[in-house]
Design an enzyme around this catalytic site. Structure first.
Site, short mmCIF file in Angstrom:
data_model
loop_
_atom_site.label_atom_id
_atom_site.label_comp_id
_atom_site.label_asym_id
_atom_site.label_seq_id
_atom_site.Cartn_x
_atom_site.Cartn_y
_atom_site.Cartn_z
N ASN A 1 -61.46 -21.04 -13.33
CA ASN A 1 -60.95 -20.03 -14.24
C ASN A 1 -59.74 -19.40 -13.57
O ASN A 1 -59.87 -18.65 -12.61
CB ASN A 1 -62.06 -18.98 -14.48
N LYS B 1 -57.66 -17.28 -14.67
CA LYS B 1 -57.40 -15.89 -15.07
C LYS B 1 -55.90 -15.71 -15.40
O LYS B 1 -55.27 -16.64 -15.88
CB LYS B 1 -57.90 -14.93 -13.99
N HIS C 1 -66.99 -13.24 -20.26
CA HIS C 1 -66.65 -13.08 -18.84
C HIS C 1 -66.67 -11.58 -18.49
O HIS C 1 -66.29 -10.74 -19.31
CB HIS C 1 -65.26 -13.67 -18.54
N GLU D 1 -64.79 -9.72 -16.86
CA GLU D 1 -63.54 -8.97 -17.03
C GLU D 1 -63.29 -8.63 -18.50
O GLU D 1 -62.69 -7.61 -18.83
CB GLU D 1 -62.37 -9.76 -16.40
N GLU E 1 -72.82 -14.72 -13.17
CA GLU E 1 -71.81 -14.15 -12.30
C GLU E 1 -72.12 -12.68 -12.04
O GLU E 1 -71.78 -11.81 -12.86
CB GLU E 1 -70.44 -14.25 -12.96
N GLY F 1 -64.55 -11.84 -7.23
CA GLY F 1 -63.27 -11.45 -6.62
C GLY F 1 -63.42 -10.49 -5.46
O GLY F 1 -62.44 -9.92 -5.00
N SER G 1 -67.09 -15.39 -6.08
CA SER G 1 -66.69 -15.73 -4.71
C SER G 1 -67.32 -17.02 -4.19
O SER G 1 -67.71 -17.10 -3.03
CB SER G 1 -66.97 -14.56 -3.77
P1 PGA Z 1 -64.08 -15.41 -8.12
O1 PGA Z 1 -64.15 -15.31 -9.71
O2 PGA Z 1 -64.44 -16.83 -7.75
O3 PGA Z 1 -62.66 -15.06 -7.76
O4 PGA Z 1 -65.07 -14.42 -7.57
C1 PGA Z 1 -65.19 -15.93 -10.42
C2 PGA Z 1 -65.05 -15.65 -11.90
O5 PGA Z 1 -64.64 -14.56 -12.29
O6 PGA Z 1 -65.33 -16.54 -12.73
#
Ligand code: PGA
Length: 248
Positions: free
Chosen positions: A10, A12, A94, A96, A164, A170, A210
């Site tokens: 992803n 983003k 997601h 976010e 997640e 992140g 992560s």
């Molecule tokens: P990340 O993001 O690997 O940077 O933690 C995962 C995600 O939001 O799908």
């Protein structure tokens, strides 16, 4: 039963057109057969990335979609538009979108429904915030997000759940292998109750938050972890491919 692992990147709101094309080409060139591999660039680069991966087995994905078919919805993108560009999977819910863009559970449910009903692979994202984990509400929160799946679904290969934990996205903080496995097993049981055990047995459950080359093997080695949804580490072909290869 053996479920083929599915690793999705992803991207983003990152990359430029040139970076996106180069990254896509690097991944398409080296992605191994045996692991389903997908990338979800920003909408505006989907067409260029589709061309860059054409002829490879890499699946094109979108990070979001609107649930209506067409009409006066300024700024939005429909399932049919994504299909027109060769998109095969789409994310719904997601963290976010839920917690930064403040999308409601009702909206997430409508998007999930439209993605699945449109014939695409739905990656439905679920996960608790830190205060919810600390308050022992993880399973309750995850169940409520699974309850957003109201569409009539009969093809388990087109339903993917991404677990997640919001506190791991992140942040460099990853769920331990055991923490991930506990929630993944719960999700599979919940799906078995919502559909049936055979359906649940085939649904892939990705871990996200992560995931990196150095922790991928441990997480992907858990019995109910069937892949990963990768953010930061998906922005470099080397680290993304190392995670993909950990799924072999
Ligand atoms: P990340 O993001 O690997 O940077 O933690 C995962 C995600 O939001 O799908």
């Amino acid at each position: 039963m053996a479920r083929q692992k599915f690793i999705a990147g992803n991207w983003k709101m990152n990359t430029t057109k040139a970076v996106a094309v180069e990254l896509a080409k690097g991944i398409a060139k080296a992605a191994p057969a045996g692991v389903a591999t997908g990338i979800a660039p920003p909408f505006v680069y989907l067409d260029a990335v589709a061309q860059a991966i054409s002829g490879s087995g890499v699946l094109l994905g979108a990070q979001d979609v609107y649930f209506e078919k067409s009409g006066a919805f300024t700024g939005e993108i429909s399932v049919d538009m994504l299909k027109d560009l060769g998109v095969k999977f789409v994310l719904a819910g997601h963290s976010e979108r839920r917690h930064v863009l403040m999308e409601s559970s009702e909206l997430t449910a409508k998007k999930a429904d439209a993605i699945y009903a449109g014939g695409l692979i739905l990656i439905h994202c679920v996960g608790e915030k830190l205060e919810e984990r600390d308050g022992n509400q993880t399973l309750e929160v995850v169940q409520a997000q699974l309850n957003e799946l109201t569409a009539k679904m009969d093809d388990p290969d087109r339903l993917v759940i991404a677990y997640e934990p919001v506190w791991a996205i992140g942040t460099g903080r990853t769920a331990t292998d055991a923490q991930a496995q506990e929630v993944h097993a719960f999700i599979r049981q919940a799906i078995a109750k919502m559909w049936n055990p055979d359906f649940a047995d085939r649904v892939r459950i990705q871990y996200g938050g992560s995931m990196k080359p150095d922790n991928a093997k441990g997480l992907l080695g858990q019995p109910d972890v069937d892949g990963g949804l990768i953010g930061g580490a998906a922005l470099k072909a080397d680290s993304f491919l190392a995670i993909v290869n950990a799924g072999l």
